[in-house]
Design a protein around this motif. Structure first.
Motif, mmCIF file in Angstrom:
data_model
loop_
_atom_site.group_PDB
_atom_site.id
_atom_site.type_symbol
_atom_site.label_atom_id
_atom_site.label_comp_id
_atom_site.label_asym_id
_atom_site.label_seq_id
_atom_site.Cartn_x
_atom_site.Cartn_y
_atom_site.Cartn_z
ATOM 1 N N LEU A 89 0.829 -1.201 0.000
ATOM 2 C CA LEU A 89 0.000 0.000 0.000
ATOM 3 C C LEU A 89 0.869 1.258 0.000
ATOM 4 N N VAL A 90 1.884 1.289 0.835
ATOM 5 C CA VAL A 90 2.758 2.460 0.917
ATOM 6 C C VAL A 90 3.480 2.675 -0.418
ATOM 7 N N PHE A 91 3.928 1.585 -1.044
ATOM 8 C CA PHE A 91 4.589 1.691 -2.349
ATOM 9 C C PHE A 91 3.645 2.288 -3.391
ATOM 10 N N PHE A 92 2.427 1.750 -3.486
ATOM 11 C CA PHE A 92 1.485 2.260 -4.475
ATOM 12 C C PHE A 92 1.029 3.682 -4.156
ATOM 13 N N TYR A 93 0.877 4.007 -2.868
ATOM 14 C CA TYR A 93 0.533 5.375 -2.487
ATOM 15 C C TYR A 93 1.608 6.339 -2.987
ATOM 16 N N CYS A 94 2.857 6.005 -2.754
ATOM 17 C CA CYS A 94 3.960 6.870 -3.197
ATOM 18 C C CYS A 94 3.979 6.989 -4.723
ATOM 19 N N CYS A 95 3.731 5.885 -5.423
ATOM 20 C CA CYS A 95 3.694 5.930 -6.895
ATOM 21 C C CYS A 95 2.579 6.845 -7.384
ATOM 22 N N PHE A 96 1.387 6.697 -6.828
ATOM 23 C CA PHE A 96 0.274 7.552 -7.237
ATOM 24 C C PHE A 96 0.525 9.006 -6.861
ATOM 25 N N PHE A 97 1.127 9.229 -5.699
ATOM 26 C CA PHE A 97 1.420 10.600 -5.268
ATOM 27 C C PHE A 97 2.387 11.277 -6.248
ATOM 28 N N VAL A 98 3.460 10.592 -6.593
ATOM 29 C CA VAL A 98 4.442 11.157 -7.522
ATOM 30 C C VAL A 98 3.815 11.353 -8.896
ATOM 31 N N HIS A 99 3.072 10.358 -9.377
ATOM 32 C CA HIS A 99 2.427 10.433 -10.691
ATOM 33 C C HIS A 99 1.484 11.629 -10.782
ATOM 34 N N THR A 100 0.603 11.775 -9.826
ATOM 35 C CA THR A 100 -0.394 12.835 -9.887
ATOM 36 C C THR A 100 0.235 14.198 -9.618
ATOM 37 N N SER A 101 1.214 14.252 -8.745
ATOM 38 C CA SER A 101 1.933 15.512 -8.519
ATOM 39 C C SER A 101 2.635 15.954 -9.801
ATOM 40 N N PHE A 102 3.215 14.998 -10.519
ATOM 41 C CA PHE A 102 3.875 15.315 -11.788
ATOM 42 C C PHE A 102 2.865 15.844 -12.805
ATOM 43 N N LEU A 103 1.677 15.231 -12.865
ATOM 44 C CA LEU A 103 0.647 15.711 -13.798
ATOM 45 C C LEU A 103 0.242 17.148 -13.486
ATOM 46 N N ILE A 104 0.214 17.501 -12.210
ATOM 47 C CA ILE A 104 -0.174 18.859 -11.823
ATOM 48 C C ILE A 104 0.948 19.852 -12.088
ATOM 49 N N LEU A 105 2.164 19.519 -11.692
ATOM 50 C CA LEU A 105 3.247 20.504 -11.633
ATOM 51 C C LEU A 105 4.083 20.637 -12.907
ATOM 52 N N ALA A 106 4.140 19.608 -13.723
ATOM 53 C CA ALA A 106 5.043 19.621 -14.877
ATOM 54 C C ALA A 106 4.499 20.451 -16.032
ATOM 55 N N ASP A 107 5.425 21.013 -16.793
ATOM 56 C CA ASP A 107 5.068 21.662 -18.046
ATOM 57 C C ASP A 107 4.599 20.584 -19.020
ATOM 58 N N PRO A 108 3.996 20.974 -20.136
ATOM 59 C CA PRO A 108 3.554 19.976 -21.119
ATOM 60 C C PRO A 108 4.698 19.031 -21.505
ATOM 61 N N ASN A 109 4.406 17.741 -21.487
ATOM 62 C CA ASN A 109 5.393 16.715 -21.792
ATOM 63 C C ASN A 109 4.664 15.495 -22.345
ATOM 64 N N PRO A 110 5.380 14.539 -22.918
ATOM 65 C CA PRO A 110 4.701 13.381 -23.517
ATOM 66 C C PRO A 110 3.837 12.605 -22.526
ATOM 67 N N TYR A 111 4.289 12.507 -21.273
ATOM 68 C CA TYR A 111 3.529 11.735 -20.281
ATOM 69 C C TYR A 111 2.201 12.409 -19.934
ATOM 70 N N SER A 112 2.237 13.704 -19.644
ATOM 71 C CA SER A 112 0.987 14.390 -19.301
ATOM 72 C C SER A 112 0.059 14.485 -20.507
ATOM 73 N N CYS A 113 0.630 14.508 -21.696
ATOM 74 C CA CYS A 113 -0.207 14.567 -22.904
ATOM 75 C C CYS A 113 -0.947 13.254 -23.143
ATOM 76 N N ILE A 114 -0.419 12.148 -22.628
ATOM 77 C CA ILE A 114 -1.157 10.879 -22.706
ATOM 78 C C ILE A 114 -2.485 11.030 -21.974
ATOM 79 N N PHE A 115 -2.461 11.715 -20.829
ATOM 80 C CA PHE A 115 -3.661 11.916 -20.019
ATOM 81 C C PHE A 115 -4.429 13.164 -20.437
ATOM 82 N N ARG A 116 -3.865 13.930 -21.382
ATOM 83 C CA ARG A 116 -4.484 15.153 -21.902
ATOM 84 C C ARG A 116 -4.716 16.169 -20.783
#
Length: 180
Positions: A89-116
């Motif tokens: 659970l802690v591993f997946f929580y950290c993965c989701f936290f980093v993933h979603t934080s990246f979607l919010i904070l990052a400039d346009p990039n190929p990864y965030s564009c997958i999620f539009r």
């Protein structure tokens, strides 16, 4: 009563954070005249109806709410081991936290564009001052052509979703598990 208080408390907090996020979005100067207008899109492309700011902010807030809810019901009590011993659970929580934080904070990039999210058509991204993307981006199904949040708003949004998570943690851990 404890289970109902836990469930209803988290639902109450999350509902008002979703509502507040949309109200807050509509108060932004950069958002004026960029509201979603269903009459200006191709509704046959239903999978692209979310190409707007409203869908992006609701998605980002809700994703944090989902994975945070999984964590807060795992704090442990008399009949369960503490979350500290649930390594998966802690591993997946950290993965989701980093993933979603990246979607919010990052400039346009190929990864965030997958999620539009925080992305747009190539011409719009260049118009916004970003370098021309070297990855394929299908055209956005909105006249705005992008849903890139301004950098300052992204940091505020990240703080907003962290506050949502913190309030839910306090409700579950302090109010329910400590006081009650």
């Amino acid at each position: 009563p404890y289970t109902l208080a836990s469930l209803l408390g988290v639902i109450f907090v999350n509902f008002w954070f979703i509502v507040s996020s949309v109200i807050w979005l509509f108060q932004q100067d950069w958002f004026v005249c960029n509201e979603f207008d269903s009459s200006s899109i191709d509704t046959a492309k239903w999978w692209l109806i979310g190409d707007n700011y409203e869908a992006a902010i609701i998605t980002l807030v809700a994703i944090f709410q989902f994975f945070n809810s999984a964590a807060i019901v795992n704090f442990g009590s008399v009949f369960r081991r503490s979350w500290r011993r649930n390594y998966i659970l802690v591993f997946f929580y950290c993965c989701f936290f980093v993933h979603t934080s990246f979607l919010i904070l990052a400039d346009p990039n190929p990864y965030s564009c997958i999620f539009r999210i925080n992305c747009g058509t190539k011409s719009k991204l260049v118009e916004l001052g970003y370098p021309e993307p070297n990855w394929d981006i299908p055209d956005y199904n909105s006249p705005v052509g992008h849903n890139v949040f301004p950098k300052s708003f992204r940091w505020q949004l990240w703080g907003f979703v962290l506050a949502n998570c913190l309030i839910n943690v306090l409700w579950e851990r302090v109010v329910l598990l400590w006081f009650l």
